[in-house]
Design a protein around this motif. Sequence first.
Motif, PDB file in Angstrom:
ATOM      1  N   SER A 136       0.837  -1.206   0.000  1.00  0.00           N
ATOM      2  CA  SER A 136       0.000   0.000   0.000  1.00  0.00           C
ATOM      3  C   SER A 136       0.869   1.253   0.000  1.00  0.00           C
ATOM      4  CB  SER A 136      -0.948   0.007   1.199  1.00  0.00           C
ATOM      5  OG  SER A 136      -0.228   0.095   2.404  1.00  0.00           O
ATOM      6  N   GLU A 137       1.975   1.226   0.800  1.00  0.00           N
ATOM      7  CA  GLU A 137       2.894   2.378   0.816  1.00  0.00           C
ATOM      8  C   GLU A 137       3.561   2.546  -0.544  1.00  0.00           C
ATOM      9  OE1 GLU A 137       3.701   4.719   3.250  1.00  0.00           O
ATOM     10  OE2 GLU A 137       1.855   3.932   4.099  1.00  0.00           O
ATOM     11  N   LYS A 140       1.061   3.926  -2.972  1.00  0.00           N
ATOM     12  CA  LYS A 140       0.814   5.342  -2.666  1.00  0.00           C
ATOM     13  C   LYS A 140       1.926   6.216  -3.233  1.00  0.00           C
ATOM     14  CE  LYS A 140      -0.006   8.265   1.361  1.00  0.00           C
ATOM     15  NZ  LYS A 140       0.026   8.302   2.825  1.00  0.00           N
TER      16      LYS A 140
END
Length: 196
Positions: A136-137, A140
Motif C-alpha cells: 500500500s505504501e 501510494k
Amino acid sequence: VGLLAPKKFESHTSILVQETSKMNPFLQDFAVSAMLKERLQALGALIKSRHILRAVAEERGLINEKTSGADANKVIANLSESIQLDVSGKDLFVIKMKSNTKNGLRETLESVSKHFVEQMLSPERSAMKDSAFFLSEHLKRRKEELQSAEADLAKYKDSFSEELPEMHQANVTRLESLKQLLSEKEAQLSGTERSL
C-alpha cells in the motif's frame, strides 16, 4: 461401579488448516508457509501455554484480576491437563477436552480453539499484514509520482503544443500543401507575366 464412578465428559473439535500456497499455486512466492508438520510439537506446547490458557480462563470468567496467583495457577493447570491436541491427517487438528462437568465445556473448548488458531496463524498473518502495508505504501508513492509526471506532461503540452508529435505531423502536411500551393501560384504568376 459405573454409577459410583465419577462421570467424565469429553468434547472435541476439528480444525482444518490449509496453507495458502496449496490453495492457490500462484501465491507460492508470496505466501508464508505455516509449516504445520515441522511445528507439531511446538503447537502441542502452544495450546497448553500459559498465555493462551490464561486468556481462556479470563474469557470464561474462571479467573479475574482479584484471583490470587496460586488459584490462577491451579485453574490454568486444570485446563492444561484437560486439553489434548491430536493430529488426524496432514492438515487436520483435533482438540479434545475432558471435564468432570458438562457445564461450559463447549464454550471453553471454543475459546481454546479460537485462541489457538489465532496464535498458530499469527506468523502468516503478520507477514501478510506487513506485505499489505508495504504494497500500500509502495502504491501510494507510485501514485504520487504518476500524478506529478502527469502534471509535468500537461504543462509541457500547454507550453509546446505546436511541437508535439501529432501536431508536428499536421504541421508538416500543412507545410507541404502550402509549398505546393505556392509553386502553383508562382507558375500561374509566371504565365500571367508572359502573357502580359
